[in-house]
Motif scaffolding. Structure first.
Motif, mmCIF file in Angstrom:
data_model
loop_
_atom_site.group_PDB
_atom_site.id
_atom_site.type_symbol
_atom_site.label_atom_id
_atom_site.label_comp_id
_atom_site.label_asym_id
_atom_site.label_seq_id
_atom_site.Cartn_x
_atom_site.Cartn_y
_atom_site.Cartn_z
ATOM 1 N N TYR A 11 -11.339 -7.891 -0.170
ATOM 2 C CA TYR A 11 -9.656 -7.598 -0.958
ATOM 3 C C TYR A 11 -8.600 -7.515 0.404
ATOM 4 N N TYR A 12 -8.815 -7.725 1.679
ATOM 5 C CA TYR A 12 -7.607 -7.828 2.312
ATOM 6 C C TYR A 12 -7.002 -8.934 2.390
ATOM 7 N N GLU A 13 -8.055 -9.718 2.055
ATOM 8 C CA GLU A 13 -7.572 -11.300 1.849
ATOM 9 C C GLU A 13 -6.473 -12.301 0.536
ATOM 10 N N GLN A 14 -7.266 -10.684 -0.518
ATOM 11 C CA GLN A 14 -6.418 -11.426 -1.358
ATOM 12 C C GLN A 14 -4.773 -10.424 -1.839
ATOM 13 N N ASP A 15 -4.959 -9.702 -1.191
ATOM 14 C CA ASP A 15 -3.610 -8.379 -0.695
ATOM 15 C C ASP A 15 -3.875 -7.257 -2.472
ATOM 16 N N THR A 16 -5.061 -7.041 -1.919
ATOM 17 C CA THR A 16 -5.732 -5.867 -3.235
ATOM 18 C C THR A 16 -4.646 -4.902 -3.140
ATOM 19 N N TRP A 17 -4.270 -4.159 -1.736
ATOM 20 C CA TRP A 17 -3.608 -2.706 -1.808
ATOM 21 C C TRP A 17 -2.713 -3.300 -1.700
ATOM 22 N N LYS A 18 -1.728 -2.484 -2.320
ATOM 23 C CA LYS A 18 -0.428 -2.301 -1.981
ATOM 24 C C LYS A 18 0.158 -1.883 -0.756
ATOM 25 N N ASP A 19 1.414 -1.792 0.080
ATOM 26 C CA ASP A 19 1.630 -1.374 1.105
ATOM 27 C C ASP A 19 1.940 0.046 0.266
ATOM 28 N N ASN A 20 2.168 0.656 -0.140
ATOM 29 C CA ASN A 20 2.635 2.193 -1.388
ATOM 30 C C ASN A 20 2.187 2.266 -2.286
ATOM 31 N N LEU A 21 2.305 3.168 -3.071
ATOM 32 C CA LEU A 21 2.233 3.726 -4.256
ATOM 33 C C LEU A 21 2.960 3.624 -5.354
ATOM 34 N N VAL A 22 4.257 2.964 -5.609
ATOM 35 C CA VAL A 22 5.584 3.268 -6.018
ATOM 36 C C VAL A 22 4.953 2.157 -7.732
ATOM 37 N N PHE A 23 4.701 2.650 -9.094
ATOM 38 C CA PHE A 23 4.120 1.827 -10.162
ATOM 39 C C PHE A 23 5.605 1.555 -9.987
ATOM 40 N N GLU A 24 5.900 0.623 -9.776
ATOM 41 C CA GLU A 24 6.443 -0.481 -10.432
ATOM 42 C C GLU A 24 6.444 -0.871 -11.495
#
Length: 188
Positions: free
Chosen positions: A138-151
């Protein structure tokens, strides 16, 4: 949702899910990994973790693609509240959102090994090595955004997927449905 995302990706790559392959929808989602290993004619399965990693560790399959990577950022988790609740309880919503943002900050500032250690008690059926493998993926795939803003781009993608699957008869305006002020405030 996983199947809608999968079919959306197939369609975007020139594959017609209805004509070009056979998708078995009769299997309970929790049983798909077992069905995959027990069916010699099955070529692919769509799995959540830890099932995908378990199949690899057993030598029964390989993770060949990530729906999350191939689809773009699909907001699988969002929180809903009535406008009246938002207006009457902004401090509750802000506290909740800020707490979630602290979790996102932790993920951004710690290693997969550290994250796996912290979450291990929530997954007693999964060994630490498997959890570390999953978190690293998940880390390598950049699964987690750095914020919770629903773009807005993610909102439009979600509607595209729902529309493509025939589940959305009318699109909704982003500003009419999504409130981002709490998430933006939590990032500060």
């Amino acid at each position: 949702m996983p199947e809608m995302v999968f079919e959306y990706i197939l369609k975007n790559n020139g594959i017609d899910p209805a004509a070009d392959l056979e998708i078995d929808q009769s299997i309970d989602f929790g049983s798909t990994a077992a069905a995959f290993t027990g069916d010699a004619s099955a070529a692919f399965t769509v799995e959540f973790e830890p099932s995908a990693t378990a199949l690899e560790k057993e030598g029964a399959g390989y993770v060949v693609a990530s729906l999350g990577v191939d689809s773009g950022y699909v907001p699988y988790t969002s929180y809903s509240a009535k406008t009246s609740f938002l207006n009457e309880n902004p401090q509750v919503i802000q506290s909740f959102t800020t707490a979630l943002q602290k979790g996102m900050d932790y993920v951004q500032s710690h290693t997969p090994e550290e994250i796996a250690q912290v979450i291990a008690p929530q997954f007693p059926e999964t060994d630490l090595d498997t959890l570390t493998t999953i978190v690293t993926r998940y880390y390598e795939q950049d699964t987690w955004k750095d914020n919770l803003v629903f773009e807005q781009d993610s909102f439009e993608l979600l509607q595209d997927i729902l529309e493509s699957a025939g589940e959305l008869s009318e699109r909704v305006d982003y500003e009419q449905l999504v409130a981002t002020e709490f998430a933006k405030s939590a990032v500060k």
